[in-house]
Write a protein that holds these residues in place. Structure first.
Motif, mmCIF file in Angstrom:
data_model
loop_
_atom_site.group_PDB
_atom_site.id
_atom_site.type_symbol
_atom_site.label_atom_id
_atom_site.label_comp_id
_atom_site.label_asym_id
_atom_site.label_seq_id
_atom_site.Cartn_x
_atom_site.Cartn_y
_atom_site.Cartn_z
ATOM 1 N N VAL A 497 0.863 -1.196 0.000
ATOM 2 C CA VAL A 497 0.000 0.000 0.000
ATOM 3 C C VAL A 497 0.899 1.247 0.000
ATOM 4 O O VAL A 497 0.867 2.075 0.906
ATOM 5 C CB VAL A 497 -0.967 0.007 1.199
ATOM 6 C CG1 VAL A 497 -2.067 1.059 0.979
ATOM 7 C CG2 VAL A 497 -1.590 -1.356 1.417
ATOM 8 N N ASN A 498 1.717 1.339 -1.050
ATOM 9 C CA ASN A 498 2.728 2.397 -1.123
ATOM 10 C C ASN A 498 2.059 3.728 -1.479
ATOM 11 O O ASN A 498 1.974 4.107 -2.643
ATOM 12 C CB ASN A 498 3.796 1.997 -2.153
ATOM 13 C CG ASN A 498 4.935 3.003 -2.236
ATOM 14 O OD1 ASN A 498 5.039 3.912 -1.410
ATOM 15 N ND2 ASN A 498 5.777 2.841 -3.237
ATOM 16 N N LYS A 499 1.596 4.420 -0.446
ATOM 17 C CA LYS A 499 0.895 5.700 -0.644
ATOM 18 C C LYS A 499 1.840 6.814 -1.036
ATOM 19 O O LYS A 499 1.460 7.745 -1.748
ATOM 20 C CB LYS A 499 0.234 6.147 0.682
ATOM 21 C CG LYS A 499 -1.104 5.554 0.973
ATOM 22 C CD LYS A 499 -1.574 5.978 2.368
ATOM 23 C CE LYS A 499 -1.953 7.441 2.460
ATOM 24 N NZ LYS A 499 -2.534 7.769 3.798
ATOM 25 N N PHE A 500 3.058 6.761 -0.488
ATOM 26 C CA PHE A 500 3.914 7.947 -0.549
ATOM 27 C C PHE A 500 4.989 7.893 -1.640
ATOM 28 O O PHE A 500 5.607 8.902 -1.922
ATOM 29 C CB PHE A 500 4.595 8.155 0.808
ATOM 30 C CG PHE A 500 3.619 8.243 1.951
ATOM 31 C CD1 PHE A 500 2.728 9.299 2.041
ATOM 32 C CD2 PHE A 500 3.577 7.265 2.933
ATOM 33 C CE1 PHE A 500 1.829 9.394 3.097
ATOM 34 C CE2 PHE A 500 2.678 7.348 3.988
ATOM 35 C CZ PHE A 500 1.801 8.414 4.072
ATOM 36 N N GLY A 501 5.202 6.715 -2.209
ATOM 37 C CA GLY A 501 6.167 6.604 -3.283
ATOM 38 C C GLY A 501 7.606 6.601 -2.828
ATOM 39 O O GLY A 501 7.903 6.767 -1.642
ATOM 40 N N ILE A 547 7.676 14.769 2.359
ATOM 41 C CA ILE A 547 7.521 14.748 0.895
ATOM 42 C C ILE A 547 6.764 13.492 0.510
ATOM 43 O O ILE A 547 6.982 12.432 1.095
ATOM 44 C CB ILE A 547 8.902 14.803 0.184
ATOM 45 C CG1 ILE A 547 8.731 14.743 -1.337
ATOM 46 C CG2 ILE A 547 9.844 13.705 0.676
ATOM 47 C CD1 ILE A 547 10.026 14.969 -2.114
ATOM 48 N N SER A 548 5.895 13.610 -0.469
ATOM 49 C CA SER A 548 5.094 12.457 -0.869
ATOM 50 C C SER A 548 4.829 12.506 -2.373
ATOM 51 O O SER A 548 4.667 13.586 -2.942
ATOM 52 C CB SER A 548 3.764 12.484 -0.106
ATOM 53 O OG SER A 548 2.914 11.468 -0.558
ATOM 54 N N TRP A 562 16.163 17.935 -7.738
ATOM 55 C CA TRP A 562 14.923 18.630 -7.368
ATOM 56 C C TRP A 562 13.750 17.729 -7.736
ATOM 57 O O TRP A 562 13.753 17.082 -8.790
ATOM 58 C CB TRP A 562 14.832 19.984 -8.065
ATOM 59 C CG TRP A 562 15.862 20.966 -7.561
ATOM 60 C CD1 TRP A 562 17.221 20.883 -7.703
ATOM 61 C CD2 TRP A 562 15.617 22.170 -6.815
ATOM 62 N NE1 TRP A 562 17.831 21.952 -7.096
ATOM 63 C CE2 TRP A 562 16.874 22.764 -6.554
ATOM 64 C CE3 TRP A 562 14.462 22.821 -6.370
ATOM 65 C CZ2 TRP A 562 17.006 23.954 -5.847
ATOM 66 C CZ3 TRP A 562 14.595 24.014 -5.675
ATOM 67 C CH2 TRP A 562 15.847 24.573 -5.411
ATOM 68 N N ILE A 563 12.781 17.687 -6.833
ATOM 69 C CA ILE A 563 11.685 16.729 -6.970
ATOM 70 C C ILE A 563 10.362 17.477 -6.845
ATOM 71 O O ILE A 563 10.117 18.154 -5.832
ATOM 72 C CB ILE A 563 11.749 15.657 -5.858
ATOM 73 C CG1 ILE A 563 13.116 14.966 -5.859
ATOM 74 C CG2 ILE A 563 10.622 14.650 -6.019
ATOM 75 C CD1 ILE A 563 13.332 14.046 -4.645
ATOM 76 N N SER A 564 9.519 17.372 -7.853
ATOM 77 C CA SER A 564 8.169 17.920 -7.713
ATOM 78 C C SER A 564 7.205 16.778 -7.407
ATOM 79 O O SER A 564 7.493 15.622 -7.712
ATOM 80 C CB SER A 564 7.752 18.680 -8.967
ATOM 81 O OG SER A 564 7.631 17.790 -10.054
ATOM 82 N N THR A 565 6.090 17.127 -6.790
ATOM 83 C CA THR A 565 5.188 16.081 -6.299
ATOM 84 C C THR A 565 3.813 16.175 -6.939
ATOM 85 O O THR A 565 3.370 17.230 -7.382
ATOM 86 C CB THR A 565 5.024 16.150 -4.772
ATOM 87 O OG1 THR A 565 4.312 17.347 -4.431
ATOM 88 C CG2 THR A 565 6.372 16.111 -4.076
ATOM 89 N N ASP A 566 3.148 15.025 -6.950
ATOM 90 C CA ASP A 566 1.794 14.897 -7.487
ATOM 91 C C ASP A 566 1.005 13.967 -6.576
ATOM 92 O O ASP A 566 1.029 12.758 -6.772
ATOM 93 C CB ASP A 566 1.844 14.336 -8.913
ATOM 94 C CG ASP A 566 0.459 14.008 -9.441
ATOM 95 O OD1 ASP A 566 -0.529 14.507 -8.885
ATOM 96 O OD2 ASP A 566 0.365 13.243 -10.412
ATOM 97 N N GLY A 567 0.367 14.540 -5.570
ATOM 98 C CA GLY A 567 -0.471 13.688 -4.732
ATOM 99 C C GLY A 567 -0.377 13.958 -3.248
ATOM 100 O O GLY A 567 -0.906 13.182 -2.445
ATOM 101 N N GLN A 568 0.271 15.048 -2.870
ATOM 102 C CA GLN A 568 0.358 15.316 -1.426
ATOM 103 C C GLN A 568 -0.995 15.612 -0.783
ATOM 104 O O GLN A 568 -1.207 15.245 0.373
ATOM 105 C CB GLN A 568 1.371 16.443 -1.159
ATOM 106 C CG GLN A 568 2.772 15.986 -1.525
ATOM 107 C CD GLN A 568 3.903 16.794 -0.925
ATOM 108 O OE1 GLN A 568 5.005 16.279 -0.807
ATOM 109 N NE2 GLN A 568 3.666 18.031 -0.553
#
Ligand code: FEO
Ligand code: CA
Ligand code: CA
Length: 661
Positions: A497-501, A547-548, A562-568
């Motif tokens: 159940v890897n919610k956060f990646g 971070i998620s 640098w990391i952008s996120t999709d789903g926080q």
């Protein structure tokens, strides 16, 4: 709402990968471990000898860290997690909207008027839902921005939108709002110290490409019977590019843009009788009945019952020459067909071009393409052929810890790391298939099934795959996968159940991007650092930002990722954001939050230079219940305005370099 319009509710449908290839690799097959590579000095060799994405030798200097201090380039005060309808930057930084949905890029375009929007206007304006952003320096303070317009959100774009009965004018406007924009921007007129950028109307390179523009299929599958339609008996000319998500810039000055969730635009998969064709459609997520946007009512090519091969003409990497506004963009079939997230090119030790790619679907695969010929600096005509001839590989990853130690909880195994070895399995080289039972053209057009057949490793939504120009190490964003069970947990994807990646780090054997094997380790297991299942490369978790759902990746000139996120919003309960993290030195794993986008939005782009950080704010305010009549965001224009996806530049108020003390 975002789920419905962006990816056709991909996560609510059954997993398209029903192949039986194993979850657990053969540990005994491991021939190349990361630990051995480290002991052999491979990483040091990389730092000293790898070829950068620009085809030049990478710097051999030590990692840019002050003793005990944060890495150069990341020396800003991290912001806190945000929840409001605002674009938030660190103290001492400013931000400025560069271009918004509907802004004219030609002087004959009308000013944006959402009450009276038309396809004619939209074709001369910046499109909707900007995703990938690339930046070319034109000199004299001018830059060229290339941007994807991934998808349209009709209920938020059009007044009085009825999803059951879209009008022809609305559909044609949505076709025009999809696609790509090339637009010059300038920072000159605001004065020497300002980093703000504004569009240059009528610049000779300005261009819109959209759902009715011509694209050429090239490479070994071009002309295949599987790509022919009633409108294109040759199987070589496609109208449009769809659902362009992320992308990359090549060392030879072109733009790669990735067709992702194209399946959602097609109707009536259930009307296709042939069982082989149905299976292929299903593997790519095609569903029966009407499509969400009902485009098939206005153009029969979106009806699979009438035009079954049109579907096969999307799902490609597209190469655009932004410096020739008359050029026909190319759909490069040699790079395979799947839900392409992006493509990023690294030059191998012998000069060949290597493109790293992810297929953004739960339990789908990681790929790379290696060209036959070497990149030749300055030879535009030769470099334009590189992505038509080469070998496509899919990744198989093997863990080095006993399977019994990978229990799905995220607890590190006994050797202290989720790590192991991997191999690149060749699928197809030009017209030669390496997959039994599939022709070369079938491998290229139904690449997912080729990956199934050779036992590729099922990953947790591989999105951006970015090689470091400094070290050559490759970073893979694995956004999330809540469908993975504990029984399916394995060392490369160790959480159920890897919610956060998580973010994977991959080191090619011999420091060579064209290598057949690699070593890998998990760099970040994302989430709230107080969650015991998180891991920040061993860095002190009390010192990092939450971070998620890592999505798009970029490197700055100092080698920081640098990391952008999709789903926080759905995982941490906070707005999506942009982070910087050192990948080398004592601060390796120190994740620092740089900015946050307004509520409901996603952070895309990003481009990091010493002067500016550019991001695309995609789908601001796109939350359940939002519509044109009831906007739940008023960003960026404020008041009672509807939200507008926009590209934003962030820079230092004092004009100094990003992230420097
Ligand atoms: Fe369009 Fe995989 O994000
Ligand atoms: Ca291990
Ligand atoms: Ca993405």
């Amino acid at each position: 709402m975002t789920c419905e319009y962006r990816c056709g509710n991909a996560c609510f449908h059954k997993v398209p990968n029903t192949s039986s290839n194993a979850y657990f690799g053969d540990v005994a097959a491991s021939a190349f471990s990361r630990r051995a590579a480290l002991q052999a000095g491979t990483v040091l060799a990389l730092a000293g000898g790898a070829t950068s994405a620009l085809g030049q030798g990478a710097a051999a200097a030590p990692p840019p860290h002050a003793p005990g201090g944060t890495a150069v380039g990341l020396r800003f005060e991290p912001i806190q997690q945000q929840t409001g309808d605002a674009f938030t930057v660190p103290p001492g930084y400013l931000h400025d909207v560069v271009i918004r949905w509907g802004d004219p890029i030609f002087s004959d375009a009308p000013e944006f008027d959402p009450e009276n929007q038309s396809a004619e206007a939209q074709l001369r304006q910046f499109g909707y839902n900007n995703d990938h952003v690339g930046l070319f320096d034109l000199g004299r303070g001018e830059h060229l921005i290339v941007a994807n317009h991934e998808y349209s959100s009709e209920p938020m774009m059009f007044p009085r939108y009825d999803p059951e009965n879209p009008t022809q004018a609305q559909v044609e406007t949505a076709w025009a709002a999809h696609g790509l924009t090339v637009v010059a921007v300038s920072g000159e007129w605001r004065g020497r110290r300002s980093r703000a950028l504004d569009p240059v109307l009528d610049h000779p390179l300005n261009r819109r490409l959209h759902t009715s523009s011509e694209f050429e299929l090239t490479g070994p599958a071009a002309g295949s019977e599987l790509l022919r339609t009633s409108a294109d008996a040759e199987g070589r000319t496609v109208l449009g590019t769809l659902n362009n998500c992320a992308g990359g810039l090549t060392p030879w000055g072109t733009w790669l843009t990735a067709e992702e969730n194209f399946n959602q635009y097609f109707a009536n998969a259930d009307a296709v009788a042939d069982p082989t064709a149905r299976e292929r459609l299903s593997r790519y997520g095609a569903t029966g009945g009407e499509s969400g946007r009902k485009w098939e009512r206005f153009d029969a090519r979106f009806d699979l019952a009438l035009e079954p091969n049109e579907f096969n003409r999307f799902g490609w990497i597209v190469e655009v020459d932004p410096f020739d506004p008359t050029s026909t963009p190319k759909k490069r079939t040699a790079l395979g067909r799947f839900k392409h997230e992006a493509a990023n090119v690294q030059i191998a030790a012998d000069g060949r071009a290597v493109a790293y790619m992810g297929d953004d679907e739960r339990f789908d695969y990681l790929y790379k393409f290696v060209s036959d010929e070497a990149y030749v600096e300055g030879d535009v005509a030769h470099n334009a052929t590189l992505l038509d001839n080469g070998t496509l590989y899919v990744a198989r990853l093997t863990g080095d810890s006993p399977a019994s130690q990978i229990d799905g909880s995220g607890t590190l195994p006994g050797d202290g790391e989720f790590d192991g070895s991997g191999e690149w399995i060749p699928l197809v080289s030009g017209n030669t298939s390496h997959v039994p039972g599939m022709t070369a053209q079938e491998v290229l057009i139904f690449t997912r099934q080729a990956g199934d057949a050779v036992g590729a490793t099922k990953m947790d939504r591989p999105e951006d795959v970015e090689p470091s120009p400094r070290t050559g190490a490759v970073y893979v964003a694995l956004t999330n996968n809540t469908s993975r069970t504990a029984a399916q947990a394995e060392e490369p994807n160790p959480r159920a159940v890897n919610k956060f990646g998580h973010v994977l780090e991959l080191v090619e054997a011999g420091s060579d991007a064209s290598a057949a094997t690699f070593a890998w380790s998990i760099f970040l297991l994302c989430g709230d650092p107080e969650d015991p299942s998180t891991y920040f490369a061993g860095y002190d978790k009390s010192q990092v930002s939450p971070i998620s759902c890592p999505d798009n990746l970029a490197f700055d000139d100092h080698g920081n990722l640098w990391i952008s996120t999709d789903g926080q919003p759905g995982t941490l309960g906070t707005n999506d954001a942009l982070y910087g993290v050192a990948v080398e030195g004592r601060q390796r794993g120190e994740v620092r939050q740089f900015l946050a986008v307004p509520a409901g939005g996603e952070t895309c782009g990003p481009v990091i230079t010493d002067d500016r950080v550019l991001v695309a704010v995609q789908h601001p305010g796109e939350v359940d219940g939002a519509s044109y009549e009831t906007p739940l965001s008023h960003w960026p224009d404020g008041g009672s305005s509807i939200p507008r996806p926009s590209v934003v530049a962030t820079y230092r108020a004092d004009g100094k370099k990003i992230g420097h003390a």
